[in-house]
Design a protein around this motif. Structure first.
Motif, PDB file in Angstrom:
ATOM      1  N   GLN A 151     -11.547  -3.474  -1.800  1.00 27.15           N
ATOM      2  CA  GLN A 151     -10.564  -2.558  -1.220  1.00 27.15           C
ATOM      3  C   GLN A 151      -9.810  -3.233  -0.072  1.00 27.15           C
ATOM      4  O   GLN A 151      -8.594  -3.088   0.064  1.00 27.15           O
ATOM      5  CB  GLN A 151     -11.274  -1.298  -0.702  1.00 27.15           C
ATOM      6  N   GLU A 152     -10.535  -3.969   0.758  1.00 25.67           N
ATOM      7  CA  GLU A 152      -9.905  -4.675   1.876  1.00 25.67           C
ATOM      8  C   GLU A 152      -8.952  -5.745   1.359  1.00 25.67           C
ATOM      9  O   GLU A 152      -7.855  -5.944   1.907  1.00 25.67           O
ATOM     10  CB  GLU A 152     -10.986  -5.311   2.760  1.00 25.67           C
ATOM     11  N   LYS A 153      -9.356  -6.421   0.284  1.00 23.82           N
ATOM     12  CA  LYS A 153      -8.482  -7.433  -0.307  1.00 23.82           C
ATOM     13  C   LYS A 153      -7.211  -6.787  -0.849  1.00 23.82           C
ATOM     14  O   LYS A 153      -6.118  -7.349  -0.735  1.00 23.82           O
ATOM     15  CB  LYS A 153      -9.218  -8.167  -1.432  1.00 23.82           C
ATOM     16  N   ALA A 154      -7.347  -5.589  -1.435  1.00 22.82           N
ATOM     17  CA  ALA A 154      -6.170  -4.869  -1.939  1.00 22.82           C
ATOM     18  C   ALA A 154      -5.223  -4.538  -0.793  1.00 22.82           C
ATOM     19  O   ALA A 154      -3.997  -4.616  -0.938  1.00 22.82           O
ATOM     20  CB  ALA A 154      -6.601  -3.590  -2.659  1.00 22.82           C
ATOM     21  N   ASN A 157      -3.462  -7.701   0.101  1.00 17.15           N
ATOM     22  CA  ASN A 157      -2.452  -8.002  -0.917  1.00 17.15           C
ATOM     23  C   ASN A 157      -1.210  -7.146  -0.727  1.00 17.15           C
ATOM     24  O   ASN A 157      -0.087  -7.600  -0.964  1.00 17.15           O
ATOM     25  CB  ASN A 157      -3.028  -7.766  -2.319  1.00 17.15           C
ATOM     26  N   THR A 158      -1.427  -5.891  -0.318  1.00 18.29           N
ATOM     27  CA  THR A 158      -0.288  -5.007  -0.067  1.00 18.29           C
ATOM     28  C   THR A 158       0.564  -5.550   1.071  1.00 18.29           C
ATOM     29  O   THR A 158       1.799  -5.569   0.988  1.00 18.29           O
ATOM     30  CB  THR A 158      -0.778  -3.585   0.279  1.00 18.29           C
ATOM     31  N   LYS A 159      -0.091  -6.011   2.135  1.00 15.92           N
ATOM     32  CA  LYS A 159       0.649  -6.588   3.266  1.00 15.92           C
ATOM     33  C   LYS A 159       1.411  -7.839   2.834  1.00 15.92           C
ATOM     34  O   LYS A 159       2.565  -8.043   3.229  1.00 15.92           O
ATOM     35  CB  LYS A 159      -0.318  -6.928   4.401  1.00 15.92           C
ATOM     36  N   LEU A 160       0.756  -8.677   2.016  1.00 19.58           N
ATOM     37  CA  LEU A 160       1.418  -9.884   1.522  1.00 19.58           C
ATOM     38  C   LEU A 160       2.622  -9.509   0.660  1.00 19.58           C
ATOM     39  O   LEU A 160       3.693 -10.123   0.763  1.00 19.58           O
ATOM     40  CB  LEU A 160       0.429 -10.721   0.708  1.00 19.58           C
ATOM     41  N   LEU A 161       2.437  -8.493  -0.178  1.00 16.99           N
ATOM     42  CA  LEU A 161       3.523  -8.052  -1.051  1.00 16.99           C
ATOM     43  C   LEU A 161       4.704  -7.549  -0.225  1.00 16.99           C
ATOM     44  O   LEU A 161       5.864  -7.867  -0.513  1.00 16.99           O
ATOM     45  CB  LEU A 161       3.014  -6.945  -1.973  1.00 16.99           C
ATOM     46  N   ALA A 169      10.005  -8.368   1.745  1.00 18.33           N
ATOM     47  CA  ALA A 169      10.871  -8.394   2.929  1.00 18.33           C
ATOM     48  C   ALA A 169      11.717  -9.669   2.934  1.00 18.33           C
ATOM     49  O   ALA A 169      12.908  -9.639   3.274  1.00 18.33           O
ATOM     50  CB  ALA A 169      10.030  -8.305   4.199  1.00 18.33           C
ATOM     51  N   LEU A 170      11.092 -10.788   2.537  1.00 18.16           N
ATOM     52  CA  LEU A 170      11.852 -12.040   2.436  1.00 18.16           C
ATOM     53  C   LEU A 170      12.955 -11.922   1.386  1.00 18.16           C
ATOM     54  O   LEU A 170      14.076 -12.410   1.581  1.00 18.16           O
ATOM     55  CB  LEU A 170      10.910 -13.195   2.074  1.00 18.16           C
ATOM     56  N   ALA A 171      12.633 -11.268   0.256  1.00 18.19           N
ATOM     57  CA  ALA A 171      13.643 -11.076  -0.794  1.00 18.19           C
ATOM     58  C   ALA A 171      14.796 -10.218  -0.277  1.00 18.19           C
ATOM     59  O   ALA A 171      15.973 -10.497  -0.549  1.00 18.19           O
ATOM     60  CB  ALA A 171      13.006 -10.428  -2.019  1.00 18.19           C
ATOM     61  N   CYS A 217      -3.697   0.728  -8.312  1.00 19.34           N
ATOM     62  CA  CYS A 217      -2.737   1.743  -8.761  1.00 19.34           C
ATOM     63  C   CYS A 217      -1.751   2.110  -7.653  1.00 19.34           C
ATOM     64  O   CYS A 217      -0.560   2.310  -7.910  1.00 19.34           O
ATOM     65  CB  CYS A 217      -3.479   2.991  -9.244  1.00 19.34           C
ATOM     66  N   ARG A 218      -2.238   2.210  -6.437  1.00 24.42           N
ATOM     67  CA  ARG A 218      -1.345   2.514  -5.313  1.00 24.42           C
ATOM     68  C   ARG A 218      -0.341   1.380  -5.110  1.00 24.42           C
ATOM     69  O   ARG A 218       0.847   1.609  -4.865  1.00 24.42           O
ATOM     70  CB  ARG A 218      -2.166   2.730  -4.043  1.00 24.42           C
ATOM     71  N   LEU A 219      -0.826   0.155  -5.238  1.00 23.33           N
ATOM     72  CA  LEU A 219       0.048  -1.011  -5.108  1.00 23.33           C
ATOM     73  C   LEU A 219       1.117  -1.002  -6.199  1.00 23.33           C
ATOM     74  O   LEU A 219       2.285  -1.323  -5.952  1.00 23.33           O
ATOM     75  CB  LEU A 219      -0.788  -2.284  -5.195  1.00 23.33           C
ATOM     76  N   ASN A 220       0.735  -0.603  -7.411  1.00 21.63           N
ATOM     77  CA  ASN A 220       1.690  -0.548  -8.522  1.00 21.63           C
ATOM     78  C   ASN A 220       2.828   0.426  -8.245  1.00 21.63           C
ATOM     79  O   ASN A 220       3.989   0.166  -8.579  1.00 21.63           O
ATOM     80  CB  ASN A 220       0.968  -0.137  -9.809  1.00 21.63           C
ATOM     81  N   LEU A 221       2.495   1.567  -7.637  1.00 22.07           N
ATOM     82  CA  LEU A 221       3.535   2.550  -7.330  1.00 22.07           C
ATOM     83  C   LEU A 221       4.472   2.036  -6.237  1.00 22.07           C
ATOM     84  O   LEU A 221       5.671   2.307  -6.256  1.00 22.07           O
ATOM     85  CB  LEU A 221       2.896   3.872  -6.903  1.00 22.07           C
ATOM     86  N   LYS A 222       3.923   1.296  -5.284  1.00 28.65           N
ATOM     87  CA  LYS A 222       4.778   0.713  -4.247  1.00 28.65           C
ATOM     88  C   LYS A 222       5.747  -0.301  -4.852  1.00 28.65           C
ATOM     89  O   LYS A 222       6.908  -0.398  -4.433  1.00 28.65           O
ATOM     90  CB  LYS A 222       3.919   0.046  -3.168  1.00 28.65           C
TER      91      LYS A 222
END
Length: 612
Positions: free
Chosen positions: A7-10, A13-17, A22-24, A182-187
């Motif tokens: 969960q912490e890794k997820a 990953n969200t922060k990295l995403l 943001a760079l894009a 799944c939450r990351l996918n929706l973001k």
């Protein structure tokens, strides 16, 4: 890696995403401002700045601000369209909900697999959808939390896969739910929609001008506008390509992890390998025909479209080879026979250790999945079917909390019949059956009933929660397990509150809540006051790192226990890990874990959305 570490890794990953997107976005803004700069040079009568004038920054501020607003609004509207709900995505793709009481053999097979997995993990059974018009073998999970996630499967998967292969696919999708994917996918949907809007605006500008004549464009400045539209289209398209490359890189790694987790869930790699092999050799593969599937392609079990540089899934051959290379051979796949559900080779020790219980969190074991299947088979058919039925599920749930005292029971049943207009004989039958059930089967009914109750209108859910609260507080005393069940039903049946993780929030700042929960848990599992006090001190020190005295039973109530658990629901994953470990330490202090204590622990995990 434990459930909490995943969960912490997820979260990381969200922060990295967010950082990569943001760079894009910055790249898109720089490109649009570059176009603005060229327009100012080409179409301004004189140079907008010189030795005696400063660089005009105002136009660039306006362009940047307007672009950010457009992208943000577009992304938000896309997120809002789905409402953060997996059900909305399933319906968007044409999914049809499967009734838990279906009589169709293929649909029943699917429902049984999903129910077994949910009960094994001690989470509410998620709604199940079928994409009836899709013949490819595919599936997806969607939602923002365990409580609002759904499982969707294509008709092709149901028709072509055996039970063990379908179980492998469903286990893969459950792992996405558990890992926070799944939450990351929706973001991702929102981020992509925001960037794609720029290209869409440019395309619309060019299309609107294409209806005018070349002469008209020349006279009215249409040529300049056309080139602006073309520039926006190119910038937006390049931005989308970059965003999709980012999406692909993130998603591929998550698919490998989900495959590995599915094998750990089922302890049967042949099931998952067989499903992937059938996709490889089946003429329709895993392709999705709906034109709406492109924006959610990263959610699917296998690639919804042909593999490319921007593919969100690893190559099939590599996924199969990592599991079992034999399934790369078409003859082997065709000759393989479906495997029936078998009892696990080793039976779990009934007196489970803290280490084994903690290890199984977020990772249902082979024996728990088999036990869940056995539970569904052993529950009486009327009770099981009623728990699945949205009209009768309230009575099954309430029957678990009716008093065993004959006189009190009679009064409670009369009140419930008057409130819900049900048959007294039917409710008495539910009460009689439910109160003789062992702990594991009681929780199974809770998880089945939550899924059914969520289908009822909000007004009826409120009436049910009022009734369950009245039953629990009937004698003026709130039992700890009953309090946990009340919180469980409130958590999953009320409108979900947005989870907010505060990076600075730790258990140290929640000492009173931790003290209340551990004190109540120590008293619940230890009849000897001295043993209860020692269990609390050991657990509290593990959670907080300090020594403290246990609260007496007069210092807390079921209500304060519920309030404390609510305050601890939004802890960060690694802080939640410490809390759960301390609860297990408290339970096992006397060297044994009784079924009563294990049921209580699982009920607490259910309120915290921790698969156990």
């Amino acid at each position: 890696m434990s459930f909490f570490e995943r969960q912490e890794k997820a979260r990381r990953n969200t922060k990295l995403l967010v950082f990569l997107f943001a760079l894009a976005v910055i790249g898109v803004l720089l490109a649009i401002n570059g176009v603005t700069f060229l327009i100012m040079i080409k179409y301004t009568a004189k140079t907008p700045w010189g030795p005696s004038t400063s660089f005009p920054i105002t136009p660039f501020i306006w362009v940047t601000g307007i672009t950010l607003i457009i992208m943000s609004v577009s992304g938000y509207l896309r997120w809002k369209k789905f409402g953060g709900s997996g059900e909305n995505i399933a319906l968007y793709l044409g999914g049809q909900r499967v009734s838990p009481q279906t009589n169709d053999p293929q649909e029943k097979k699917l429902m049984n697999v999903v129910e077994e997995m949910a009960i094994a993990a001690t989470i509410p059974v998620p709604p199940v959808f079928i994409l009836k018009h899709e013949n490819g073998i595919n599936a997806f999970a969607a939602g923002t939390t365990i409580g609002n996630s759904v499982i969707a499967v294509t008709q092709g998967a149901i028709d072509m896969l055996s039970r063990d292969e379908l179980q492998g696919v469903v286990a893969h999708e459950f792992s996405h739910i558990f890992h926070g994917d799944c939450r990351l996918n929706l973001k991702l949907l929102g981020y992509l929609a925001g960037i794609a809007t720029i290209g869409t605006i440019g395309l619309q500008i060019m299309r609107s001008l294409s209806y005018r004549s070349h002469r008209s464009r020349r006279q009215k400045g249409g040529g300049q506008v056309f080139w602006v539209g073309l520039s926006l289209f190119i910038i937006g398209s390049v931005g989308v390509v970059i965003a999709r490359l980012i999406r692909a890189a993130v998603c591929r790694q998550r698919e490998y992890l989900a495959d590995a987790s599915a094998i750990q869930f089922t302890r049967f790699p042949e099931g998952l390998a067989g499903a992937l092999a059938k996709i490889k050799f089946y003429s329709n593969g895993s392709f999705i025909q709906s034109h709406k599937a492109e924006e959610v392609s990263h959610m699917f079990f296998s690639s919804a479209f042909r593999q490319s540089l921007m593919a969100t899934h690893p190559p099939l051959d590599r996924r199969i080879a990592l599991i079992d290379k034999r399934f790369l051979n078409k003859d082997f796949v065709q000759q393989r026979s479906p495997q029936p559900l078998k009892a696990p080779k080793t039976k779990p020790n009934e007196n489970l250790s803290v280490k084994s219980i903690f290890k199984s969190l977020g990772l249902p074991q082979e024996h728990t999945i088999f036990a869940a299947a056995t539970t569904l088979q052993e529950l009486s058919n009327p009770l099981l079917e009623s728990a699945r039925n949205e009209n009768k599920a309230p009575f099954v749930a309430l029957s678990l909390l009716v008093s065993p005292n004959p006189q009190v029971q009679k009064e409670q049943i009369s009140l419930l019949c008057e409130t819900f207009h049900c048959s007294k004989e039917e409710l008495q039958q539910y009460v009689q059956e439910a109160q003789n059930l062992p702990a594991s089967k009681r929780l199974a009914l809770v998880m089945l009933s939550i899924s059914a109750l969520k289908q009822k209108p909000e007004s009826q859910r409120k009436l049910f929660l009022t009734a369950i609260q009245a039953l629990i507080e009937w004698d003026g005393h709130l039992d700890l397990f009953e309090a946990t069940l009340l919180l469980t039903y409130e958590h999953y049946l009320k409108k979900p509150e947005k989870k907010e993780y505060n990076p600075s929030e730790t258990l140290i700042k929640k000492t009173q809540e931790v003290r209340t929960v551990l004190s109540a848990l120590a008293d619940y599992g230890h009849s000897d006051p001295q043993q209860a006090s020692m269990a609390f001190k050991r657990a509290y020190k593990e959670a907080i790192g300090q020594i403290s005295n246990k609260l007496t039973q007069n210092d807390y109530t079921g209500r304060t226990f519920i309030h404390a658990l609510k305050q601890l629901q939004n802890l960060k994953p690694l802080e939640m890990k410490k809390l759960v470990q301390s609860c297990l330490t408290c339970i096992e202090h006397d060297g044994q874990t009784s079924p009563k204590e294990l049921e209580m622990f699982k009920a607490i995990c259910l309120t915290l959305e921790i698969p156990s």
